[in-house]
Motif scaffolding. Structure first.
Motif, short mmCIF file in Angstrom:
data_model
loop_
_atom_site.label_atom_id
_atom_site.label_comp_id
_atom_site.label_asym_id
_atom_site.label_seq_id
_atom_site.Cartn_x
_atom_site.Cartn_y
_atom_site.Cartn_z
N TYR A 114 0.84 -1.19 0.00
CA TYR A 114 0.00 0.00 0.00
C TYR A 114 0.88 1.24 0.00
CZ TYR A 114 -3.95 -2.92 1.41
OH TYR A 114 -4.94 -3.87 1.46
N ASP A 115 0.37 2.31 -0.62
CA ASP A 115 1.02 3.61 -0.51
C ASP A 115 0.54 4.26 0.79
OD1 ASP A 115 -1.44 4.92 -0.96
OD2 ASP A 115 -0.82 5.83 -2.85
N PRO A 116 1.01 5.46 1.12
CA PRO A 116 0.61 6.08 2.39
C PRO A 116 -0.90 6.29 2.55
CG PRO A 116 2.56 7.16 1.56
CD PRO A 116 2.08 6.22 0.47
N ASP A 117 -1.65 6.34 1.44
CA ASP A 117 -3.09 6.54 1.51
C ASP A 117 -3.87 5.24 1.29
OD1 ASP A 117 -3.54 9.51 1.86
OD2 ASP A 117 -2.08 9.45 0.24
N LYS A 118 -3.17 4.13 1.35
CA LYS A 118 -3.75 2.79 1.22
C LYS A 118 -4.24 2.45 -0.18
CE LYS A 118 -2.97 1.85 5.50
NZ LYS A 118 -1.68 1.23 5.78
N HIS A 119 -3.63 3.07 -1.20
CA HIS A 119 -3.86 2.62 -2.57
C HIS A 119 -2.97 1.40 -2.77
CE1 HIS A 119 -4.69 7.02 -2.89
NE2 HIS A 119 -5.78 6.54 -3.46
N MET A 120 -3.54 0.37 -3.35
CA MET A 120 -2.78 -0.85 -3.57
C MET A 120 -1.86 -0.70 -4.77
SD MET A 120 -4.13 -4.79 -4.02
CE MET A 120 -5.43 -4.53 -2.85
#
Length: 162
Positions: free
Chosen positions: A107-113
């Motif tokens: 995940y990125d910092p904003d929880k995009h996979m």
């Protein structure tokens, strides 16, 4: 018609710019402050601005989409992740699919996979280098034999004859 960009909503544009630059090498093409276009066509939009544009609340962390990157040096990428300052939240550790492709999801910092995987051409070249025939490689990778033969022809100095 053609697809120009992919936009993802983020909480903090500066954190997201740093994350995508440090781990994926994306750089800023255009910076509008709360909207940033990165190389490879990725657009970052701050959540508060996006909500204003669409006149709706944004729900994050849906696990219903992913950004896909290709990296043939998976071991080097794993080392990069381990050395990074980011507290990486992994969806799954690196796995190897039945068709031979190694991938990892995080995940990125904003929880995009994000999925990072080897290119299928790289997988084909690895299979051929390991001594598999074109037919065996086609069965393993699920790619057409003519594609396997084309990759062999383009890279025959790296692969054993089949």
């Amino acid at each position: 018609m053609k697809l120009k960009n992919i936009l993802i909503v983020v909480h903090n544009i500066e954190v997201s710019k740093a994350f995508y630059h440090e781990l994926f090498g994306l750089t800023v093409v255009t910076d509008f402050g709360e909207n940033v276009i990165l190389t490879e066509g990725l657009v970052l939009q701050e959540k508060k601005v996006w909500e204003k544009f669409i006149e709706r609340n944004v729900r994050m962390f849906g696990n219903d989409a992913e950004l896909y990157f290709e990296e043939n040096d998976m071991d080097g990428f794993l080392e990069k992740l381990q050395r990074s300052k980011w507290d990486i939240d992994y969806v799954n550790p690196m796995i190897q699919h039945d068709w031979g492709q190694r991938v990892i999801r995080l995940y990125d910092p904003d929880k995009h996979m994000i999925e990072v995987g080897e290119s299928l051409e790289f997988v084909v070249r690895r299979c051929l280098k390991e001594g598999m025939t074109a037919e065996e490689t086609a069965r393993k990778t699920q790619l057409p034999i003519d594609m396997i033969e084309q990759i062999y022809q383009e890279n025959n100095h790296e692969c054993k004859r089949f």
